[in-house]
Design a protein around this motif. Structure first.
Motif, PDB file in Angstrom:
ATOM      1  N   ARG A  50       0.837  -1.207   0.000  1.00  0.00           N
ATOM      2  CA  ARG A  50       0.000   0.000   0.000  1.00  0.00           C
ATOM      3  C   ARG A  50       0.870   1.255   0.000  1.00  0.00           C
ATOM      4  O   ARG A  50       0.531   2.252  -0.647  1.00  0.00           O
ATOM      5  N   GLU A 184     -16.270   5.610   4.134  1.00  0.00           N
ATOM      6  CA  GLU A 184     -15.497   5.018   5.234  1.00  0.00           C
ATOM      7  C   GLU A 184     -15.605   5.944   6.441  1.00  0.00           C
ATOM      8  O   GLU A 184     -16.429   6.845   6.455  1.00  0.00           O
ATOM      9  N   THR A 212      -6.872  -3.994   7.490  1.00  0.00           N
ATOM     10  CA  THR A 212      -7.798  -4.705   8.372  1.00  0.00           C
ATOM     11  C   THR A 212      -9.070  -5.093   7.610  1.00  0.00           C
ATOM     12  O   THR A 212      -9.609  -6.197   7.800  1.00  0.00           O
TER      13      THR A 212
HETATM   14  N1  PMP Z   1      -9.551   4.666   6.165  1.00  0.00           N
HETATM   15  C1  PMP Z   1      -8.839   5.719   6.614  1.00  0.00           C
HETATM   16  C2  PMP Z   1      -9.189   7.088   6.138  1.00  0.00           C
HETATM   17  C3  PMP Z   1      -7.777   5.523   7.526  1.00  0.00           C
HETATM   18  O1  PMP Z   1      -7.056   6.564   7.965  1.00  0.00           O
HETATM   19  C4  PMP Z   1      -7.491   4.209   7.969  1.00  0.00           C
HETATM   20  C5  PMP Z   1      -6.328   3.925   8.895  1.00  0.00           C
HETATM   21  N2  PMP Z   1      -6.317   4.625  10.071  1.00  0.00           N
HETATM   22  C6  PMP Z   1      -8.282   3.145   7.511  1.00  0.00           C
HETATM   23  C7  PMP Z   1      -9.285   3.405   6.593  1.00  0.00           C
HETATM   24  C8  PMP Z   1      -8.044   1.723   7.974  1.00  0.00           C
HETATM   25  O2  PMP Z   1      -6.905   1.163   7.367  1.00  0.00           O
HETATM   26  P1  PMP Z   1      -6.058   0.028   8.097  1.00  0.00           P
HETATM   27  O3  PMP Z   1      -6.972  -1.105   8.359  1.00  0.00           O
HETATM   28  O4  PMP Z   1      -4.986  -0.311   7.123  1.00  0.00           O
HETATM   29  O5  PMP Z   1      -5.540   0.628   9.368  1.00  0.00           O
END
Ligand code: PMP
Length: 289
Positions: A50, A184, A212
């Motif tokens: 990523r 989200e 996640t």
């Molecule tokens: N969306 C946003 C905007 C985020 O900042 C994050 C991480 N804090 C996520 C989704 C979740 O991503 P990850 O599961 O990789 O932490």
């Protein structure tokens, strides 16, 4: 706290960067947050993939190969106390005279890493779930890039805090993509549940592709949990039986209140219980190696 800055590990108090750093001036950089369990980085390959996607998206060369990153990450974990840590990686386009256009010739990027204690949700929070508010998603159209320019996310998250809530669930209005739909959270991914089916917004330019989120969908697939990856419309969010939040530091949490009204029966539901347990088992198995 020991940090890493441009090739050197040092106490955080000693770290200094130029005021001309393009991260400071423009927010011109990208980042990653990697959870560490029992001193092992969780899903590091996926996080590094990523990171590459974010770097490609802002046209910044990756300063390290994956083996080098893994080595640096390992050293940072070693130099900091705590079995569980939250690692922060940050790369900016470096130090240059202020000009929006990229420095030409390019300058060395600024590479910064730190470790913070990983504080996962308390038993109390897992039992009660969290309260959220909704807000229009007013961010740009490259939410798939993990940009350090987080002012919209900062303001959106503060709306939740001001309302005594934990997170803001974002609703994008886009006539081309089709009406009003959930994207989200301000710093998390959100799933809905209806009639036993897990509903996941697609990983497009409107959302950060959560690590996640991927784990949860893999667990759903591997365990025969009905799931659909598709747009979740605003009406469906408010009519959901359950809402779930995921992120590297929050793992899997139930949203039990939205805009002051109960989600479903107002308690963490069966889908939450199932996915939370599967996630913890998965983590344990991966860490055992
Ligand atoms: N969306 C946003 C905007 C985020 O900042 C994050 C991480 N804090 C996520 C989704 C979740 O991503 P990850 O599961 O990789 O932490």
């Amino acid at each position: 706290m020991m940090i890493y800055l441009n090739g050197v590990f040092m106490p955080v108090e000693e770290a200094k960067i130029s005021v001309l750093d393009r991260g400071f001036i423009f927010g011109d950089g990208v980042y990653e947050v990697i959870p560490v369990y029992s001193r092992k980085a969780f899903r590091i390959e996926e996080h590094l993939r990523r990171l590459q996607h974010s770097l490609d998206g802002i046209r910044l060369a990756n300063p390290h190969g994956n083996a080098e990153w893994a080595e640096l990450v390992g050293q940072l974990i070693e130099r900091n106390a705590g079995e569980d840590q939250s690692l922060y990686l940050h790369i900016t386009r470096g130090v240059a005279r202020r000009d929006h256009a990229f420095p030409n010739p390019p300058v060395a990027p600024t590479v910064f890493m730190m470790s913070n204690p990983l504080i996962t949700p308390s038993a109390e929070l897992l039992r009660s779930g969290i309260a959220c508010v909704t807000a229009p998603d007013n961010r740009w159209l490259r939410c798939d890039l993990k940009s350090i320019a987080l002012l919209p996310n900062v303001l959106l998250r503060q709306m939740a805090v001001d309302a005594g809530c934990a997170e803001t669930v974002l609703i994008r209005s886009d006539p081309v993509a089709g009406g009003e739909f959930m994207t989200e959270g301000a710093a998390s991914n959100i799933f809905a549940v209806k009639n036993g089916t897990l509903l996941a917004p697609p990983k497009d330019n409107f959302v950060l592709p959560g690590i996640t989120y991927d784990v949860v969908l893999e667990l759903a697939a591997a365990n025969g949990i009905p799931h659909e990856v598709r747009r979740v419309m605003k009406e469906e969010v408010f009519a959901a039986d359950e809402l779930l939040l995921t992120s590297s530091t929050k793992e899997v949490l139930a949203i039990t209140q939205l805009d002051g009204k109960p989600v479903g029966n107002g308690k963490p539901g069966a889908m939450f219980a199932r996915l939370y347990a599967l996630y913890q088992d998965f983590k344990r198995d991966v860490m055992r190696g």
